[in-house]
Design an enzyme around this catalytic site. Structure first.
Site, PDB file in Angstrom:
ATOM      1  N   GLU A  72      10.018   1.421  10.387  1.00  0.00           N
ATOM      2  CA  GLU A  72      11.035   2.429  10.032  1.00  0.00           C
ATOM      3  C   GLU A  72      10.359   3.777  10.209  1.00  0.00           C
ATOM      4  OE1 GLU A  72      14.092   1.976   9.472  1.00  0.00           O
ATOM      5  OE2 GLU A  72      14.276  -0.137   8.969  1.00  0.00           O
ATOM      6  N   CYS A  96      13.804  10.974   5.810  1.00  0.00           N
ATOM      7  CA  CYS A  96      13.830  10.551   7.219  1.00  0.00           C
ATOM      8  C   CYS A  96      15.190  10.799   7.831  1.00  0.00           C
ATOM      9  CB  CYS A  96      13.432   9.082   7.332  1.00  0.00           C
ATOM     10  SG  CYS A  96      14.404   7.984   6.297  1.00  0.00           S
ATOM     11  N   GLU A 125      10.499  16.851  14.642  1.00  0.00           N
ATOM     12  CA  GLU A 125      10.925  16.528  13.274  1.00  0.00           C
ATOM     13  C   GLU A 125      10.195  17.473  12.317  1.00  0.00           C
ATOM     14  OE1 GLU A 125       9.454  12.897  11.385  1.00  0.00           O
ATOM     15  OE2 GLU A 125      11.371  12.694  10.354  1.00  0.00           O
ATOM     16  N   LYS A 150       0.843  -1.199   0.000  1.00  0.00           N
ATOM     17  CA  LYS A 150       0.000   0.000   0.000  1.00  0.00           C
ATOM     18  C   LYS A 150       0.875   1.245   0.000  1.00  0.00           C
ATOM     19  CE  LYS A 150      -1.735   2.484   3.375  1.00  0.00           C
ATOM     20  NZ  LYS A 150      -1.715   3.820   2.782  1.00  0.00           N
TER      21      LYS A 150
HETATM   22  P1  NAD Z   1       2.622   8.543   7.868  1.00  0.00           P
HETATM   23  O1  NAD Z   1       2.933   7.825   9.124  1.00  0.00           O
HETATM   24  O2  NAD Z   1       1.624   9.627   7.897  1.00  0.00           O
HETATM   25  O3  NAD Z   1       2.125   7.530   6.737  1.00  0.00           O
HETATM   26  C1  NAD Z   1       2.909   6.429   6.305  1.00  0.00           C
HETATM   27  C2  NAD Z   1       1.998   5.401   5.677  1.00  0.00           C
HETATM   28  O4  NAD Z   1       1.143   4.874   6.685  1.00  0.00           O
HETATM   29  C3  NAD Z   1       1.074   5.912   4.581  1.00  0.00           C
HETATM   30  O5  NAD Z   1       0.954   4.918   3.591  1.00  0.00           O
HETATM   31  C4  NAD Z   1      -0.244   6.094   5.322  1.00  0.00           C
HETATM   32  O6  NAD Z   1      -1.369   6.030   4.466  1.00  0.00           O
HETATM   33  C5  NAD Z   1      -0.229   4.919   6.270  1.00  0.00           C
HETATM   34  N1  NAD Z   1      -1.036   5.069   7.483  1.00  0.00           N
HETATM   35  C6  NAD Z   1      -1.519   6.201   8.032  1.00  0.00           C
HETATM   36  N2  NAD Z   1      -2.186   5.911   9.176  1.00  0.00           N
HETATM   37  C7  NAD Z   1      -2.110   4.564   9.344  1.00  0.00           C
HETATM   38  C8  NAD Z   1      -2.571   3.656  10.362  1.00  0.00           C
HETATM   39  N3  NAD Z   1      -3.245   4.085  11.426  1.00  0.00           N
HETATM   40  N4  NAD Z   1      -2.294   2.361  10.207  1.00  0.00           N
HETATM   41  C9  NAD Z   1      -1.579   1.908   9.165  1.00  0.00           C
HETATM   42  N5  NAD Z   1      -1.114   2.714   8.175  1.00  0.00           N
HETATM   43  C10 NAD Z   1      -1.374   4.027   8.275  1.00  0.00           C
HETATM   44  O7  NAD Z   1       4.032   9.068   7.333  1.00  0.00           O
HETATM   45  P2  NAD Z   1       4.315   9.973   6.064  1.00  0.00           P
HETATM   46  O8  NAD Z   1       3.839  11.365   6.399  1.00  0.00           O
HETATM   47  O9  NAD Z   1       3.833   9.289   4.835  1.00  0.00           O
HETATM   48  O10 NAD Z   1       5.903   9.943   6.016  1.00  0.00           O
HETATM   49  C11 NAD Z   1       6.717  10.837   6.708  1.00  0.00           C
HETATM   50  C12 NAD Z   1       7.288  10.197   7.956  1.00  0.00           C
HETATM   51  O11 NAD Z   1       7.907   8.968   7.613  1.00  0.00           O
HETATM   52  C13 NAD Z   1       8.384  11.022   8.606  1.00  0.00           C
HETATM   53  O12 NAD Z   1       8.249  10.957  10.006  1.00  0.00           O
HETATM   54  C14 NAD Z   1       9.662  10.327   8.176  1.00  0.00           C
HETATM   55  O13 NAD Z   1      10.762  10.546   9.019  1.00  0.00           O
HETATM   56  C15 NAD Z   1       9.217   8.902   8.158  1.00  0.00           C
HETATM   57  N6  NAD Z   1      10.070   8.105   7.297  1.00  0.00           N
HETATM   58  C16 NAD Z   1      10.867   7.161   7.875  1.00  0.00           C
HETATM   59  C17 NAD Z   1      11.734   6.415   7.086  1.00  0.00           C
HETATM   60  C18 NAD Z   1      12.642   5.391   7.686  1.00  0.00           C
HETATM   61  O14 NAD Z   1      13.156   4.553   6.953  1.00  0.00           O
HETATM   62  N7  NAD Z   1      12.868   5.382   8.986  1.00  0.00           N
HETATM   63  C19 NAD Z   1      11.752   6.628   5.712  1.00  0.00           C
HETATM   64  C20 NAD Z   1      10.923   7.587   5.165  1.00  0.00           C
HETATM   65  C21 NAD Z   1      10.076   8.307   5.966  1.00  0.00           C
END
Ligand code: NAD
Length: 478
Positions: free
Chosen positions: A244, A278, A375, A171
């Protein structure tokens, strides 16, 4: 150039449209560029059922064939990079060069992962028995990806999951679903039906996946706030999880650096992908002896960088990807202004179309300010002055996050010593953001659980299984 605007999910190798769909915007223009299916619970059930149906044959497929399948995915990504990069820029906002890096990075990840071996260990070889511990696939993996690097971060999950013999329901984020859907369309026929299913939807779809009884493992990349919800939901069925999550990476810059040489590198450490990485540098600690000249050098370089529509030639930085994140970044800027912090550049957002936030650098705000503690995930950097190394290490470590960190110095031995005192999953010396498929990547503290990449990451897609074989009794000597 493609004129396609509507895309289908891939379930059991077939194209599936949604009963309804949702619009996807170009963050540089605010224009609708296409639509993605809004997966229903029944369609998710079908995707999980397709993955379960494909699992026995896929897990029994010799690993050499699964390696070839990964190379097949790499070939499709590489062979369609022009189309995919344009689509990615239009929905993500990043310049074409960065979009190409995301797609080709995904291809490279598949290729490199395909070379990994899954070890088997002899744990006993006695007169009574022979025992081995091996790693077997878990079953159906639910892979949930964020919007900042939609393809490579999806491949961080898909490649090891498939190599280990699992099947996958992937997804993407609702902000960047199109490139992933298109990838699924291009991969039909490359993988056996049901091995990789791709579903898209709104806010409800992720929680449906994490609570779905037919999914055995969740591999999630996103924010720490969502990661907590994912873990709580997955616990109901004791799914395995790899998380992650977010970061607040510190850079520690010692006074012996060559200022002219590092200024540009430090700029990109913080502002690449408009800060939406990230492992971007999100706090920059600079020794007080070089604080003023380095600050000037970074600001001077920053003034030469072009921000704009990623589809335009010469653009180096694009917009923020979506309204939610745009508002979060604006809120942090507003807070910094309200507290009276000094802005070295940026901070004023023009009401032009698109979610553009100018490169913003804040001069030595207090350590407890929101812009230092949270962040930001946008093009806003707090530059911070430090006095002693001990103080810099303490401040770098005083965070609930522990994703990455970097140390900048001419003294490699000293940097190695500092690295051992940094509470983060990856520490870079005189660079940032290099990731290798052969090096484990994961967060300490609230930046994650488990890791991706390398053997460590691959084994997260397996259960251990130990088999003891009793040896027949040896007849007593005559
Ligand atoms: P997010 O947590 O808002 O969403 C990530 C994914 O989770 C999306 O596909 C979203 O639709 C889904 N999602 C949302 N709510 C959910 C739930 N309750 N249950 C399951 N899935 C759900 O994050 P984002 O805004 O897409 O990404 C930015 C964040 O991701 C930043 O904090 C960044 O640091 C982090 N990030 C981490 C890494 C890593 O490898 N550690 C890499 C990239 C981004």
């Amino acid at each position: 150039m493609t004129t396609q605007t509507s895309y289908t999910m891939t379930i059991g190798g077939q194209a599936v449209s949604g009963a309804t769909s949702f619009e996807v915007l170009n963050p540089a223009t605010g224009q609708v560029i296409g639509s993605a299916p809004d997966c229903t619970p029944e369609q998710l059930d079908a995707a999980v059922a397709a993955a379960r149906k494909a699992f026995p044959a896929w897990s029994a497929t010799p690993i050499e064939k699964r390696r070839e399948a990964l190379l097949g995915i790499a070939g499709v990504l590489g062979g369609n990079v022009e189309e995919l990069k344009r689509l990615l820029t239009s929905e993500q906002g990043k310049p074409h060069e960065g979009a190409m890096g995301d797609v080709l990075g995904g291809a490279y990840w598949c290729q490199a992962t395909s070379t990994l071996e899954i070890p088997e260990k002899v744990v006993e070889d006695s007169a009574e028995r022979h025992g081995i511990t091996r790693h077997v696939p878990i079953g159906v993996v639910g892979a949930i990806a964020p919007w900042n690097f939609p393809i490579i971060l999806a491949m961080f999950k898909v490649a090891p999951a498939l190599l280990a013999g699992n099947t996958v329901v992937l997804k993407p984020s609702p902000f960047t679903p199109l490139t992933t859907l298109r990838m699924g369309e291009l991969l039909r026929g490359v993988l056996p039906d049901g091995v990789l299913n791709i579903v898209t939807g709104g806010d409800a779809l992720g929680p449906w996946m994490t609570s779905h009884p037919g999914i055995d493992k969740i591999s999630f990349t996103g924010s720490s706030a969502t990661g907590r919800k994912v873990m709580a939901s997955a616990s109901e069925t004791l799914k395995r999880v790899t998380l992650e999550l977010g970061g607040n990476d510190a850079a520690i810059v010692l006074p012996d650096v060559d200022i002219a040489e590092v200024a540009e590198k430090l700029f990109w450490a913080a502002f690449g992908n408009s800060g939406q990485i990230c492992i971007a540098t999100k706090r920059m600690y600079v020794h007080k002896d070089i604080y003023e000249p380095l600050k000037t050098a970074i600001v001077d370089y920053a003034k030469t960088v072009k921000m704009g529509d990623g589809a335009e030639q010469g653009t180096q930085l694009g917009p923020i990807n979506n309204k939610l994140q745009y508002e979060r970044v604006l809120d942090l800027i507003a807070d910094s202004k309200a507290k009276g912090y000094k802005f070295l550049m940026g901070g004023d957002v023009s009401p032009a179309p698109g979610y553009f936030v100018p490169i913003t650098i804040i001069d030595n705000p207090p350590e407890n300010s929101r812009i230092v503690q949270e962040e930001q995930f946008g093009p806003v950097l707090p530059l911070l002055s430090f006095d002693t190394l001990e103080e810099a290490i303490d401040r770098a470590n005083a965070s609930p996050y522990g994703l990455g960190a970097s140390i900048w110095t001419a003294d490699e031995a000293k940097a190695l010593d500092i690295s051992s005192r940094i509470a983060a999953g990856t520490v870079w010396i005189n660079e940032t953001q290099h990731l290798s498929p052969l090096g484990a990547f994961g967060g300490h503290k609230q930046s994650g659980l488990g890791s991706e990449g390398a053997l460590e990451g691959l084994l997260e897609y397996t259960n251990t299984q130990t088999v003891y074989v009793k040896k027949p009794a040896v007849a007593a000597a005559q």
